[in-house]
Scaffold this active site. Structure first.
Site: not given
Ligand code: NDP
Length: 460
Positions: A50, A55, A58, A185, A189, A444, A449
């Protein structure tokens, strides 16, 4: 302050962890905080996949790639960029190296401050209570295998000319023409990252559509958005061979097409990193894919040998390994009996561009489980792009079990989808109903939303 009932003198350590990745370090620190005497052996870098080759770098590269669009989007808002921005690979790569060194240091200090002994070397398991590392035989009441996974590349002529996901971050030269093999993945990516950084980017995947297992509408939407951004997608084909030619690599596909690129990334999955660990001698039981079989207490078939994270074949995700580490410590180094870790409804994000965020069931999986479902799906142009001129769209989707009104899946493809889905994941994990989503007043103007304002089912 040792809290175990086992006499402390019997073993050198209460817990010996092999592998200082996310799961190993978390288990070591947490067990030490409970009073256990802990050592960690690591032969590579602190922080594991990681931090070093996953992660973290990346996401940094993904940020870098996003600037490309930001520069383009800015014009519609009145910004005049002057000279066209130019990307310098060496700056990104070397700044990344500096940041990871900093994180390696933090991991070292975390272990040190927790009074965990760090041993530099690849440990070999001798038996259920002994390991050999750096020339010493060390005894431990429990041994934790937290060695993670390693990229796996299929065998084909020229496969040795590919780079894997451990190597791609540190390429000497920026690949102006980049090809990634795979449809998981890592493939999507990196296709997005190199496309954003300015490469002519290609993705080659053997199946009809990438991201097998994800919601079909999400997959097709991501495909269309990535294609709009310029990623060249080649489905239903594979790499037949790669040859080195003057100025690049000649890639021949199984459908006969030939292309020339500067780098090929093989993103064809990862395998447990068990080589040389000695577990085969002990007959530790494995799953069909070679990962270690564990029970809910993270015990292998040799009960004093524990395992967690990618090496056990669960979801290969850092937060899963962290959670497993904390459960493992509760089971083995406290007197409490925790609830087993619930692997259902774990949210995840794929950092292709635009990002994918997802939690719970896909529409297809939900149809297989529930007698009747309602799907609420919105596909819209985000407000930002009314002025930016970008044609990027956003998809948001909820899947509801009609019998209970519970939201069983939430999916998004769009800017910062992971950030939005992390919040929605709490609601989905808590088993909230569509009515409760609807009672939530929106914020908003946001894209998120939409998740609380979709009132009419798109289909049942
Ligand atoms: P995945 O297992 O996700 O994908 C591997 C891909 O390679 C699949 O598309 C698979 O095809 C294909 N493949 C497998 N064998 C061959 C072959 N012989 N020839 C051609 N293609 C082949 O692995 P990744 O390497 O992408 O990533 C490993 C794991 O790391 C992920 O599963 C994920 O858990 C984790 N990860 C998580 C990230 C995140 O959270 N954002 C980011 C990166 C990785 P098929 O689908 O047909 O089997």
């Amino acid at each position: 302050m040792h809290q175990q009932e086992t006499p402390v003198s019997e073993f050198d350590y209460d817990l010996f962890v092999i592998g200082a990745g996310s799961g190993g370090v978390r288990a070591a620190r947490t067990a030490a905080a409970r009073g256990a005497r802990v050592a960690v052996a690591e032969d590579r870098y602190l922080g594991g996949t990681c931090v070093n080759v996953g992660c973290v770098p990346k996401k940094l590269y993904s940020y870098a790639a996003h600037f490309h669009e930001d520069f383009e989007d800015a014009g519609g808002f009145g910004w005049q960029m002057g000279e066209a921005p130019r990307f310098d690979w060496a700056t990104l790569r070397d700044n990344k190296i500096g940041e990871i060194k900093r994180l390696n240091g933090i991991y070292g200090r975390l272990l040190d401050n927790a009074d965990v002994s760090l041993i530099n070397g690849r440990a070999t398991v001798i038996d259920g209570h002994h390991v050999q590392v750096a020339g010493d035989v060390i005894s431990a009441q429990k041994i934790l295998i937290a060695v993670g996974g390693w990229p796996w590349v299929p065998d084909f002529p020229g496969s040795e000319l590919t780079v894997n996901s451990n190597q791609v971050f540190d390429l000497e030269n920026f690949p102006q023409r980049f090809l990634v093999l795979g449809g998981g993945y890592i493939a999507v990516e990196f296709a997005s990252i190199f496309n954003g950084l300015g490469s002519d980017a290609h993705l080659v995947y053997r199946g009809e559509l990438f991201l097998r297992g994800f919601d079909d509408e999400v997959r097709t939407f991501a495909r269309d958005e990535m294609a709009k951004k310029g990623v060249n997608l080649h489905f239903n084909t594979n790499i037949e061979s790669i040859e080195k030619v003057a100025g690049g690599l000649k890639v021949t596909l199984t459908d006969g097409r030939v292309m020339e690129v500067d780098a090929v990334l093989a993103a064809t999955g990862r395998r447990p990193h068990l080589a040389g660990l000695g577990l085969d001698r002990l007959d530790v039981a494995t799953n069909d894919d070679g990962t270690l079989k564990v029970n809910e207490r993270f015990e292998t078939s040799v009960s004093s040998i524990l395992a967690l994270g990618d090496v056990t074949g669960g979801p290969e995700l850092t937060p899963v390994a962290l959670e497993e580490a904390m459960k493992l410590v509760e089971y083995h180094f406290t007197t409490s009996t925790p609830e087993p870790l619930d692997y259902a409804r774990i949210a995840t994000a794929v950092f292709c561009h635009p990002n994918i965020g997802t939690v719970g069931l896909s529409e297809e999986a939900a149809r297989g489980i529930y007698a009747s479902i309602s799907v609420y799906s919105a596909d819209f142009r985000p407000m930002k792009h009314t002025l930016s001129g970008s044609n990027e769209r956003c998809l948001m989707k909820l899947i509801v079990d009609d019998a209970t009104d519970v939201v069983v899946g939430a999916h998004m493809v769009g800017e910062e989808a992971g950030e939005t889905i992390q919040g929605i994941a709490i609601a989905v994990r808590a088993g909230l109903t569509k009515a409760q989503f609807d009672q939530t007043v929106g914020i908003h103007p946001t894209g998120a939303e939409e998740f609380v304002t979709m009132r009419t089912a798109t289909r049942h």
